[in-house]
Design a protein around this motif. Sequence first.
Motif, PDB file in Angstrom:
ATOM      1  N   GLY A  21      -5.257   2.116 -19.814  1.00 59.33           N
ATOM      2  CA  GLY A  21      -4.207   2.105 -18.802  1.00 59.33           C
ATOM      3  C   GLY A  21      -2.901   2.620 -19.404  1.00 59.33           C
ATOM      4  N   TRP A  22      -2.080   3.280 -18.576  1.00 55.37           N
ATOM      5  CA  TRP A  22      -0.864   3.902 -19.111  1.00 55.37           C
ATOM      6  C   TRP A  22       0.111   2.882 -19.688  1.00 55.37           C
ATOM      7  CZ3 TRP A  22       1.113   7.742 -21.338  1.00 55.37           C
ATOM      8  CH2 TRP A  22       2.494   7.910 -21.422  1.00 55.37           C
ATOM      9  N   SER A  23       0.139   1.671 -19.162  1.00 54.77           N
ATOM     10  CA  SER A  23       1.088   0.677 -19.683  1.00 54.77           C
ATOM     11  C   SER A  23       0.845   0.379 -21.150  1.00 54.77           C
ATOM     12  CB  SER A  23       1.001  -0.617 -18.870  1.00 54.77           C
ATOM     13  OG  SER A  23      -0.285  -1.206 -19.005  1.00 54.77           O
ATOM     14  N   ALA A  24      -0.413   0.554 -21.645  1.00 52.52           N
ATOM     15  CA  ALA A  24      -0.724   0.288 -23.053  1.00 52.52           C
ATOM     16  C   ALA A  24      -0.139   1.341 -23.970  1.00 52.52           C
ATOM     17  CB  ALA A  24      -2.239   0.205 -23.251  1.00 52.52           C
ATOM     18  N   ALA A  25       0.341   2.492 -23.419  1.00 48.94           N
ATOM     19  CA  ALA A  25       0.936   3.521 -24.270  1.00 48.94           C
ATOM     20  C   ALA A  25       2.197   3.004 -24.947  1.00 48.94           C
ATOM     21  CB  ALA A  25       1.254   4.763 -23.440  1.00 48.94           C
ATOM     22  N   ALA A  26       2.844   1.996 -24.374  1.00 47.26           N
ATOM     23  CA  ALA A  26       4.062   1.451 -24.969  1.00 47.26           C
ATOM     24  C   ALA A  26       3.797   0.717 -26.271  1.00 47.26           C
ATOM     25  CB  ALA A  26       4.733   0.505 -23.972  1.00 47.26           C
ATOM     26  N   LEU A  27       2.539   0.363 -26.541  1.00 45.94           N
ATOM     27  CA  LEU A  27       2.241  -0.407 -27.750  1.00 45.94           C
ATOM     28  C   LEU A  27       2.247   0.463 -28.998  1.00 45.94           C
ATOM     29  CD1 LEU A  27      -0.660  -2.606 -26.325  1.00 45.94           C
ATOM     30  CD2 LEU A  27       1.756  -3.212 -26.592  1.00 45.94           C
ATOM     31  N   ALA A  28       2.182   1.786 -28.856  1.00 44.28           N
ATOM     32  CA  ALA A  28       2.146   2.650 -30.048  1.00 44.28           C
ATOM     33  C   ALA A  28       3.523   2.844 -30.703  1.00 44.28           C
ATOM     34  CB  ALA A  28       1.496   3.980 -29.707  1.00 44.28           C
ATOM     35  N   PRO A  70       0.765   9.191 -15.386  1.00 47.13           N
ATOM     36  CA  PRO A  70      -0.152   9.223 -14.235  1.00 47.13           C
ATOM     37  C   PRO A  70       0.338   8.296 -13.131  1.00 47.13           C
ATOM     38  CG  PRO A  70      -1.105   7.935 -16.029  1.00 47.13           C
ATOM     39  CD  PRO A  70       0.139   8.565 -16.577  1.00 47.13           C
ATOM     40  N   ALA A  71       0.226   8.759 -11.892  1.00 47.72           N
ATOM     41  CA  ALA A  71       0.694   7.974 -10.757  1.00 47.72           C
ATOM     42  C   ALA A  71      -0.412   7.655  -9.777  1.00 47.72           C
ATOM     43  CB  ALA A  71       1.818   8.723 -10.033  1.00 47.72           C
ATOM     44  N   GLY A  72      -1.553   8.330  -9.864  1.00 49.90           N
ATOM     45  CA  GLY A  72      -2.640   8.095  -8.933  1.00 49.90           C
ATOM     46  C   GLY A  72      -3.968   8.022  -9.657  1.00 49.90           C
ATOM     47  N   PRO A  73      -5.034   7.564  -8.988  1.00 52.04           N
ATOM     48  CA  PRO A  73      -6.332   7.379  -9.645  1.00 52.04           C
ATOM     49  C   PRO A  73      -6.967   8.668 -10.137  1.00 52.04           C
ATOM     50  CG  PRO A  73      -6.516   7.073  -7.269  1.00 52.04           C
ATOM     51  CD  PRO A  73      -5.057   7.152  -7.568  1.00 52.04           C
ATOM     52  N   GLY A  74      -6.528   9.830  -9.641  1.00 55.27           N
ATOM     53  CA  GLY A  74      -7.116  11.082 -10.092  1.00 55.27           C
ATOM     54  C   GLY A  74      -6.294  11.795 -11.143  1.00 55.27           C
ATOM     55  N   GLU A  75      -5.324  11.107 -11.768  1.00 54.05           N
ATOM     56  CA  GLU A  75      -4.430  11.738 -12.732  1.00 54.05           C
ATOM     57  C   GLU A  75      -4.591  11.086 -14.107  1.00 54.05           C
ATOM     58  OE1 GLU A  75      -0.851  12.917  -9.615  1.00 54.05           O
ATOM     59  OE2 GLU A  75      -0.561  11.268 -11.039  1.00 54.05           O
ATOM     60  N   VAL A  76      -4.436  11.900 -15.164  1.00 57.33           N
ATOM     61  CA  VAL A  76      -4.558  11.390 -16.534  1.00 57.33           C
ATOM     62  C   VAL A  76      -3.519  12.044 -17.423  1.00 57.33           C
ATOM     63  CG1 VAL A  76      -7.033  10.872 -16.399  1.00 57.33           C
ATOM     64  CG2 VAL A  76      -6.281  13.133 -17.146  1.00 57.33           C
ATOM     65  N   VAL A  77      -3.248  11.355 -18.537  1.00 58.51           N
ATOM     66  CA  VAL A  77      -2.422  11.883 -19.625  1.00 58.51           C
ATOM     67  C   VAL A  77      -3.294  11.919 -20.873  1.00 58.51           C
ATOM     68  CG1 VAL A  77      -0.465  11.409 -21.143  1.00 58.51           C
ATOM     69  CG2 VAL A  77      -0.214  11.133 -18.670  1.00 58.51           C
ATOM     70  N   GLY A 108      -4.728   0.547 -12.790  1.00 55.83           N
ATOM     71  CA  GLY A 108      -5.778   0.151 -11.865  1.00 55.83           C
ATOM     72  C   GLY A 108      -7.057   0.944 -12.063  1.00 55.83           C
ATOM     73  N   GLN A 109      -6.926   2.251 -12.313  1.00 56.78           N
ATOM     74  CA  GLN A 109      -8.109   3.079 -12.522  1.00 56.78           C
ATOM     75  C   GLN A 109      -8.812   2.702 -13.820  1.00 56.78           C
ATOM     76  OE1 GLN A 109      -9.672   4.897 -10.609  1.00 56.78           O
ATOM     77  NE2 GLN A 109     -10.911   6.348 -11.795  1.00 56.78           N
ATOM     78  N   ALA A 110      -8.051   2.424 -14.881  1.00 57.86           N
ATOM     79  CA  ALA A 110      -8.660   2.030 -16.152  1.00 57.86           C
ATOM     80  C   ALA A 110      -9.427   0.722 -15.999  1.00 57.86           C
ATOM     81  CB  ALA A 110      -7.580   1.884 -17.228  1.00 57.86           C
ATOM     82  N   ALA A 111      -8.843  -0.247 -15.292  1.00 58.17           N
ATOM     83  CA  ALA A 111      -9.532  -1.518 -15.084  1.00 58.17           C
ATOM     84  C   ALA A 111     -10.804  -1.322 -14.269  1.00 58.17           C
ATOM     85  CB  ALA A 111      -8.589  -2.508 -14.384  1.00 58.17           C
ATOM     86  N   ALA A 112     -10.752  -0.429 -13.268  1.00 56.15           N
ATOM     87  CA  ALA A 112     -11.940  -0.186 -12.442  1.00 56.15           C
ATOM     88  C   ALA A 112     -13.040   0.475 -13.264  1.00 56.15           C
ATOM     89  CB  ALA A 112     -11.558   0.684 -11.247  1.00 56.15           C
ATOM     90  N   LEU A 113     -12.689   1.385 -14.164  1.00 60.93           N
ATOM     91  CA  LEU A 113     -13.693   2.079 -14.966  1.00 60.93           C
ATOM     92  C   LEU A 113     -14.402   1.144 -15.938  1.00 60.93           C
ATOM     93  CD1 LEU A 113     -11.835   5.427 -15.749  1.00 60.93           C
ATOM     94  CD2 LEU A 113     -13.779   5.093 -14.206  1.00 60.93           C
ATOM     95  N   THR A 114     -13.712   0.097 -16.396  1.00 63.43           N
ATOM     96  CA  THR A 114     -14.375  -0.844 -17.307  1.00 63.43           C
ATOM     97  C   THR A 114     -15.420  -1.672 -16.589  1.00 63.43           C
ATOM     98  OG1 THR A 114     -12.780  -2.646 -16.946  1.00 63.43           O
ATOM     99  CG2 THR A 114     -12.262  -1.030 -18.677  1.00 63.43           C
ATOM    100  N   GLY A 115     -15.317  -1.807 -15.286  1.00 61.80           N
ATOM    101  CA  GLY A 115     -16.231  -2.660 -14.541  1.00 61.80           C
ATOM    102  C   GLY A 115     -15.886  -4.129 -14.635  1.00 61.80           C
ATOM    103  N   ARG A 116     -14.802  -4.452 -15.340  1.00 63.00           N
ATOM    104  CA  ARG A 116     -14.375  -5.847 -15.480  1.00 63.00           C
ATOM    105  C   ARG A 116     -12.866  -5.924 -15.269  1.00 63.00           C
ATOM    106  NH1 ARG A 116     -17.369  -6.683 -21.198  1.00 63.00           N
ATOM    107  NH2 ARG A 116     -16.478  -4.609 -21.397  1.00 63.00           N
TER     108      ARG A 116
END
Length: 873
Positions: free
Chosen positions: A157-164, A174-181, A233-241
């Motif tokens: 998820g994009w919010s985790a980019a702040a941890l680096a 990214p702003a929508g489910p079809g967008e990535v960085v 939201g998209q990252a969480a959905a892709l994990t299935g959990r």
Amino acid sequence: MVIRRLRRLSLAWSTVKGRRGGFAGSFIAIVAGSAVITACGVLLESGLGTGVTPERYAGAAVVLAAEQSFRLDESSEVRYSERVTLAADRVAAVAAVPGVRSAVGDVSVEVGVLGPDGAAVGGPGGAAGGGPGGAAVGGPRGAAVGGPGGYPVLGHGWSAAALAPLRIREGRAPAGPGEVVLDAGLAARGRVAPGATVRLVTGSIPASYLVVGIATAPGDGLRRQSAVFFTDGQAAALTGRPDRVDAIGVLAEPGADPRELAGRIAAAVPGVVAHTGAGRGDAEFLDVGDARSLVVETAASFGGTMVLIVVFVVASTLALSVQQRRRELALLRAIGATPRQIRGMIGAEMTLVSVAGAVAGAIPGVLLAFAMRGVFVLAGAMPPDFRLRVGPLPVLAALVLCLVSGRSAGWLVARRVARVSPVEALGDAAVEPRRLGRVRLVIGVLLLPLGLLLALGDVAAPGDSAADTAGSAVLLFVVALGCLGPVLLQGAVALFGGLLNRRSTAGGFLAQASARAGARRLSAAATPLAMGVTLAAVQVFAASTTIAGARQQLEDGLRADQVLTAAAGGGVSPAVADAVRGVPGVAVVTPVARTQVLLTFPSEDSTATKAFAAQGVAPERLAETMDLGVTRGDLAQLRGEAVALSRTAARTVGARLGGAVELRLGDGTAIRPRVVAIYEHGLGFGDVILPNDLVVAHTTARADAAVLIRFAAGADPQALRAAVERYPTVRVGGPEAFLAAPGAGGSGDWALSLLFQTVLLGYIAIAVVNTLVMATTARVREFAALRLIGAGPGQVRAMMDGEARIVVFTALLFGLLATAAPLAGVSRGLTGSPVPSISLAGLTAIVAVTVALAWGATRMATRHALRSSARGA
């Protein structure tokens, strides 16, 4: 007291200087032992205190993760094979702790980055052709753009980019489910710019995404991974959990101390493990924690074993040295030296030799540690960037242990010398003692039936594996060889001496006579050589038995016509198995997920826990794709919380058909499944079989390792290939592809075991050569006397060749005999048959090395001794 000890050390130093050759053997043994102990110490210290620098968590003051290990006791643990996750609601609880500026939940999903058909990546708007703003990715269909150095590509998820922290270099978040960085390194390898469309595969399912930004990490960037950032939201959905997170990164308030903050969080939020400093890398990279745990456990265990081996080898070489000084010690006893003085003299000598040897072995030990690290990396047991910490503690530990070992060996050897009366001492100096000590003889004799009982008897009570128990019996036979060595050599000479050396020749006659008179001298070389043969043979032939048994079980039990595996993207998605079930001509589809589980079972007055390889399968018509050799029960009942166990696993844990077992899945989830079947083919298919959906739900990738396909009569295999065309990372192969499918961790265990055994056998080889050289070069007077009475150099060399034949024959005979019962027990425990699989190549190598060591060392030392005896004559 101090002055007396200094005088004793001064006298010992004079003795050592005057008899350098006599102490050289002990010195070399201690140098080699110090090197190995130092290497183990460096590995142990590195495992406890170092690791890998965090990358995506580099900007987090504290990283919180779940407990990734199951504690056996205060000093040992078993790592879970899958990532253990945390409840997502813990993020809010962590954020509420004073000193926390923000808390970010991070999830990871393995991603395959592919180009579209034809390898062209669309420009703005997704148009193909790679026009302005476009970029090419990959190559042919299904070609993946991987992480740096073969490391994975992981989605977050994009919010985790702040941890680096990662910063946007081009474009936007990214702003929508079809967008990535994409991270900058991945974008460069794939030649991707903002506005391009890429295909990403999660599980086996491809989807197109618009690249809206390129992010850069601080410092040197990402070296152990590549990162693709979705919306949260998209990252969480892709994990299935969506209700779970892999870890929680904490950004601290200015001035907050990370260690104090970690303590407050751990106290306020139960069930989390706080990592700070280099420990954050353990939470980010599971392979680092796995390597740390494995290296610590094995280095500590092997280091303790090496201390015992050093004591034995040093005692053996010192005994030989003392035997060569019988006249000197007898004279000291005759002129009034007390037993205490003799013990003190030998103890002081060993103190000096031990300290010098331990210090001399320190630098080679550090070099050996780096060499061992290189082997671990090549075998996949340690990540390439796992750093070794070289400090003074391993050297000091080796110094103390070698000193204790040397003094202990000196005390053991000095006891007999000091006990003898002055009159007996002079008689002892003339002839080698004929009898073994009573205690030594009794111990050796008693160990033989005990070893047979462990290897062949039904003593593997619940909590012990029959194969493990039989394998442990080899240690008893090794100790018995050490105790009974001279007796065994005398017996070999009496029974086979005429076959090894003809008495009609001068060399053969002299060799037999010398062997009878110097049985202890020859056994000092033959015994450690036999011990090395035993340890090497058990290691090699147990492995060949296991490999042959597993191969045979797989060949007999795998009935699939085709096997689906994944080339990238984290495994074969369960959706693939569902899709191919409807393909015309496909009769049976069996998805197979692989993991490692922990079984806890009663053991004596407490409980024990052991790791087992496990597979999750669908029970429908399973026998048509996989024959497990079921002896009791029915695999059709493998649904819900049910389990099937191999015969070996069932015996180990004391499980019975219809009973429940205490089991922890790969991610630590505890269940109590009912045993529905017992089967034979555990070597080939794993010792634990569980329902496929249960295993998949508790694996990190939530995917299958393989899918087994059985066709109906007359089916067209091309229909299957056409059906999987829409899954770019899925590959269709023959039954051999099942063997290459990825499994659970622990892949480096065999490499660690093999390496440590090699180091141990190498040390024993040094001890054998050392002993043979010492024993041969000390016979200068004897060779000179033979030359004076008419023996030619060729006859003396023939005598020594005859002795070498006796040493080699005795070592091989009793070394291989000592393996018979343990290998039969191992084979019976693993395969049900008492006949092990003997590797001819392994046997040839053992014989060749034994001959080379004994003959090479004897020939070299004889040549040197003959030159000296010729001058003396």
